[in-house]
Design an enzyme around this catalytic site. Structure first.
Site, PDB file in Angstrom:
ATOM      1  N   GLY A 635      25.836  23.996  48.392  1.00  0.00           N
ATOM      2  CA  GLY A 635      26.648  25.169  48.093  1.00  0.00           C
ATOM      3  C   GLY A 635      27.827  25.265  49.028  1.00  0.00           C
ATOM      4  N   GLY A 637      30.976  28.446  50.503  1.00  0.00           N
ATOM      5  CA  GLY A 637      31.446  29.834  50.487  1.00  0.00           C
ATOM      6  C   GLY A 637      32.641  29.984  51.396  1.00  0.00           C
ATOM      7  N   GLY A 640      32.173  28.069  54.738  1.00  0.00           N
ATOM      8  CA  GLY A 640      32.246  26.623  54.679  1.00  0.00           C
ATOM      9  C   GLY A 640      31.162  26.052  53.778  1.00  0.00           C
ATOM     10  N   VAL A 642      27.445  24.386  52.725  1.00  0.00           N
ATOM     11  CA  VAL A 642      26.031  24.641  53.013  1.00  0.00           C
ATOM     12  C   VAL A 642      25.247  23.377  52.684  1.00  0.00           C
ATOM     13  CG1 VAL A 642      24.059  26.142  52.612  1.00  0.00           C
ATOM     14  CG2 VAL A 642      26.366  27.055  52.384  1.00  0.00           C
ATOM     15  N   LYS A 656      24.788  26.255  57.435  1.00  0.00           N
ATOM     16  CA  LYS A 656      26.143  26.679  57.085  1.00  0.00           C
ATOM     17  C   LYS A 656      27.095  26.048  58.097  1.00  0.00           C
ATOM     18  CE  LYS A 656      27.007  31.025  56.554  1.00  0.00           C
ATOM     19  NZ  LYS A 656      27.016  32.505  56.361  1.00  0.00           N
ATOM     20  N   ASP A 752      28.510  44.118  54.282  1.00  0.00           N
ATOM     21  CA  ASP A 752      28.872  43.291  53.114  1.00  0.00           C
ATOM     22  C   ASP A 752      27.675  43.154  52.187  1.00  0.00           C
ATOM     23  OD1 ASP A 752      30.554  41.824  51.497  1.00  0.00           O
ATOM     24  OD2 ASP A 752      30.305  39.946  52.603  1.00  0.00           O
TER      25      ASP A 752
END
Length: 939
Positions: A635, A637, A640, A642, A656, A752
């Protein structure tokens, strides 16, 4: 050790002096001489100390040249390749910057962004451009480049944006073969913008792969032949697909229906055959154009009535027959319906339509025999039936049997202020502030050509642009879109003016950011005028200094040389200080028995206070991820990439890895380590450790197998959440947040809260994740003042946004939005509409909201109202109250959800084993093979 340090510093000082003054400064002088209209403050010999407009430096080395829309004239000198530290080169929208792109540009090995949009470059793209291994953005659109796409572009493994739109490129689309790379290797790319060129041949089947992250595939207006490759249906991340204006043939592949995230699909002006495609799987489809193809003659497809997000439907000249189903006019967001040149017949009845958004129905040249005109709709709906039998009746009126004239005298809403009389070239903005606007032209693909409602669409476009600028935190105070006019290609062109906020002018960096946002944004908000592109104009109003005489140049050089000598002496002093501090650091590190004595985080004043998290070495992480292999990439985001890994103990972990240039920096890295190292709860993701060696910043978590709640609700993870599981997820997430608010010391505001930050483990237990924006709460001061609103659009507390005061009730608001997502399956913000506002509007219109099936996510699969639905919706609406004081605490939210679970016949105090057992007993039909560990995301 110190003698070595001193030697190194002495050599480095001479090297810095000769390289910067001998190379970077000389190159910048060459570029300055080669260009006309350079910024006014480009005086002297040193662009770094002189703070030349558009030039950024680090340690006296030029790292960025950002000169978008400054009116540069001339060519790009090959000497630019000597700027070995250059990371950003943005010369976009300098329309008189021409010549070829020098082949030596491939020597800029640290280049990350190459942006030359809207210039007049010609000739081929350098064949070896694929050697720029760090390149993330390649933006060459709207030039006159010729030749084919270099195969080597496939080597750009970090590339996110490939924009070659509107050039003269030809040949086939390159894919890998043997030792030759191709575009299919760009698995991290989000954008393929290849429209308006001269590409020919078939679209290669190998171009698309299931591990791609593309959101835009734009191949329109080329000379492509053959069929749409079925592999396109494997790219589930797609949001916009444009193939119009080619010579594509064959039927539309049925598996395009799998592209559930697509909002824009344009296949018009091709030679497609077979049935009109069934697209009911595209739940978010907003703009659909299938016009001018050779589909089999058939009745109007009933499936289009299920496209609930549709705003624009264009089916001109597609062989449609029969009657239009009345349910089509009940689509809640439908604005524009173009059905010209078909064989549709019967009655056109829109009087009973429940949609208030509908503005244009253009059915010229069909067989409509009767239209019961609705007087209350006459003023806000254009119905065009010219060329239909109904217009031959004596009682027919010009209201629908004539083409309405577009209202070119667009009248704006009354101003809330008095326009000012401004000095010089300044203009009074829509908010009545004198400033220098940045201007350009938006070119639209029109969903309609004549309409009295055109002014309405202009107003919507202005609102859409402002939302986009605010989302990207650009200092734009207001925008003004002039009424569009048709160009020679049948497109609409509209002048766009953008006014600065906070001062009377923009700087070079903001102009560059505005152009980049418009390049991507206009494709993503295609439900207003249709897909568009932007042409920027020169901006001559940058704040600069008066031109300095040439005699001053030699003086500056002398000063620079003297400064260099002084720097050399200063380095000798610093060498001694360095040696002393290194010694003290080692002693401190020995005492603390951890690596944090060497931690140097930007924007961070102190090292994290650790409780339980382990500091991993870079070699350990490399080993457990098999050198960050592609197979372990799971993944990405804002932070950066994953990766999945396995420790020697057999524990699965998720890493991450901070991307260079990530919007999150050392402060967020520090914050997340501090928060997670001292929180321990089954509903909060567990931090295993971290790594910051060799310039890396990595966070290591427990591996949460089933990805995010957002993935499950959107269908990406393949996990089906029934009503009971959704309640369990809601309870788990609420307990995690309540723990942060009430039991941790000091207490924590997550800041968040969103469905993407709620992860689901193998037992579908919810775990709150991503604490990069978290804030501790001082017990003596529960409200924290902040200088910048942070969070995710659609989840941000409006009170926090308005007052800049952050409290734990801001998390409650975000959780309320998550509850509405769980109920409806809808995104918090799509097509400019907020989910909270939509549900509130539904509450206002309906007395018995809780019996409405239009609110409930159809994938829940229940024919009757789920138990506790009314109370969950009621709780969600309490959480999203305008004032924080009117919202419940997370502790109160937990108690209410527990009561709702009792009502649904579940035991809220049961341990996760019960959920696990339920999960394991589920049938294979409930959990299809698409459930994969690779679909995990931690962003």
């Amino acid at each position: 050790m110190c003698p070595k340090v001193l030697t190194f510093l002495l050599v480095a000082s001479f090297q810095i002096y000769t390289e910067t003054y001998g190379d970077d400064f000389t190159v910048m002088s060459i570029l300055k001489d080669a260009w006309v209209n350079t910024p006014r403050n480009w005086v002297g010999a040193d662009p770094c100390e002189g703070k030349w407009e558009g030039i950024s430096c680090k340690k006296s080395r030029v790292t960025s040249i950002t000169l978008a829309a400054v009116g540069l004239m001339g060519e790009l000198s090959g000497d630019i390749s000597s700027l070995s530290e250059l990371e950003v080169l943005d010369l976009s929208y300098n329309t008189r910057l021409n010549g070829t792109l020098p082949p030596s540009i491939v020597n800029l090995k640290k280049l990350k962004r190459l942006k030359l949009a809207g210039c007049s470059f010609s000739g081929p793209i350098p064949e070896l451009i694929g050697s720029l291994q760090l390149l993330e953005i390649l933006e060459l659109n709207s030039n006159r480049f010729t030749g084919s796409i270099p195969h080597s572009i496939g080597n750009l493994s970090k590339l996110v944006v490939l924009d070659l739109f509107n050039n003269l490129l030809d040949g086939s689309i390159p894919v890998s073969s043997g030792n030759t790379s191709g575009l299919d290797m760009l698995v991290n790319a989000l954008h393929f913008h290849l429209g308006r060129n001269r590409f020919s041949g078939a679209i290669p089947n190998e171009l698309f792969r299931s591990d791609m992250t593309l959101i835009h595939v734009l191949l329109h207006d080329n000379n492509l032949t053959g069929s749409i490759p079925s592999t396109l249906g494997l790219v589930h991340t797609l949001q916009a697909v444009r193939f119009e204006g080619n010579s594509l043939t064959g039927p539309v592949p049925s598996n395009l229906n799998n592209l559930i995230n697509v909002t824009t699909l344009i296949l018009s002006n091709n030679k497609f055959t077979g049935p009109v495609p069934n697209l009911t799987g595209m739940a978010y489809l907003s703009y659909l154009d299938l016009s001018n193809n050779s589909f089999d003659a058939s009745d109007f497809p009933l499936s289009f009535s299920n496209l609930r997000a549709l705003t624009t439907l264009m089916l001109e000249n597609t062989g449609l027959e029969g009657r239009i189903p009345p349910t089509l006019f009940d689509l809640p967001s439908l604005q524009t319906l173009i059905l010209r040149n078909n064989q549709l017949n019967g009655t056109l009845d829109v009087a009973t339509s429940s949609s208030s958004q509908l503005k244009v129905i253009d059915m010229r040249n069909n067989l409509i025999s009767f239209y019961p005109e609705s007087p209350e709709r006459r003023n806000n709906l254009d119905v065009i039936l010219v060329g239909n039998p109904v217009c031959a009746h004596p009682e027919a009126t010009e209201n629908y049997c004539a083409v309405p004239q577009a209202n070119s005298s667009y009248t704006r809403l009354p101003e809330k202020c008095v326009p000012l009389h401004c000095i010089s070239d300044q203009i009074s903005s829509p908010n009545c502030k004198c400033s220098y606007p940045y201007r350009g032209v938006l070119v639209f693909k029109p969903p309609f050509l004549e309409s009295r409602n055109s002014a309405y669409y202009v107003h919507l476009e202005e609102e859409s642009l402002m939302r986009s600028f605010k989302f990207h935190q650009l200092p734009v105070d207001s925008v003004e879109v002039n009424f569009p006019a048709k160009d020679s290609f049948g497109y609409l062109e509209s002048n766009l003016s953008m006014f600065p906020s906070g001062q009377d002018h923009f700087n070079t960096a903001t102009i560059s950011d505005i152009g980049f946002v418009l390049t991507l944004q206009t494709y993503e908000n295609s439900d207003i005028f249709g897909p568009t592109y932007f042409k920027g104009s020169p901006y001559p109003y940058f704040d600069g200094k008066p031109t300095v005489s040439k005699e001053l140049s030699s003086t500056v050089r002398i000063i620079g040389a003297a400064a260099g000598g002084a720097s050399f002496l200063l380095l000798l002093l610093l060498a001694g200080v360095c040696a002393y501090r290194q010694k003290k650091r080692r002693e401190s590190a020995s005492e603390q028995k951890n690596h944090f004595a060497y931690l140097d985080l930007k924007n961070s004043d102190s090292v994290p206070q650790l409780k339980g998290a382990r500091c991993f070495s870079f070699d350990e992480i490399t080993k457990c991820t098999n050198n960050f292999s592609e197979v372990n990439h799971i993944g990405s985001g804002g932070y950066g990439m994953v990766y999945r890994g396995m420790l020697p103990t057999g524990q699965l972990i998720a890493i991450k890895r901070r991307r260079q240039g990530s919007v999150q920096g050392g402060l967020e890295f520090n914050s997340e380590i501090e928060v997670l190292s001292r929180v321990h709860h089954k509903n909060v993701v567990n931090l295993v450790g971290f790594c910051f060696e060799r310039g890396e910043q990595m966070l290591i978590y427990e591996f949460v197998r089933n990805g995010s709640l957002m993935d499950s609700l959107s269908g990406l993870s393949g996990i089906w959440l029934d009503w009971r599981r959704r309640l369990k997820v809601a309870l788990g997430a609420a307990r995690g947040l309540a723990y942060l608010h009430e039991l941790v010391n000091p207490r924590i505001i997550h800041r968040d809260v969103k469905s993407a930050n709620i992860l689901l483990d193998e037992s579908l237990n919810a775990k709150v994740a991503d604490f990069g924006l978290s804030k501790p709460m001082d017990n003596s001061e529960l409200i924290l003042a902040t200088t910048q609103v942070k969070g995710t659009m659609g989840y941000i507390d409006p009170e926090y946004q308005k007052t800049l005061l952050l409290t734990e009730k801001s998390d409650v608001y975000g959780f309320g939005v998550v509850l509405l997502e769980l109920v409806s399956g809808r995104k918090p913000l799509e097509r400019g509409k907020y989910l909270v506002a939509e549900v509130s509007s539904l509450l206002d219109r309906k007395k018995d909201l809780y019996s409405l099936h239009e609110l409930l996510d159809p994938s829940i699969g229940l024919d009757t109202k789920p138990k506790g639905l009314d109370r969950i919706v009621d709780l969600a609406m309490k959480c999203v109250q305008e004032k924080g004081s009117d919202r419940p605490t997370m502790g109160e939210v937990v108690k209410e959800i527990e009561n709702i679970l009792h009502l649904a016949g579940l035991n809220p105090s049961a341990e996760s084993e019960s959920t696990s057992a339920s999960f394991e007993e589920a049938s294979q039909d409930e959990f299809p093979p698409s459930l994969k560990e690779e679909e995990f995301s931690l962003s």
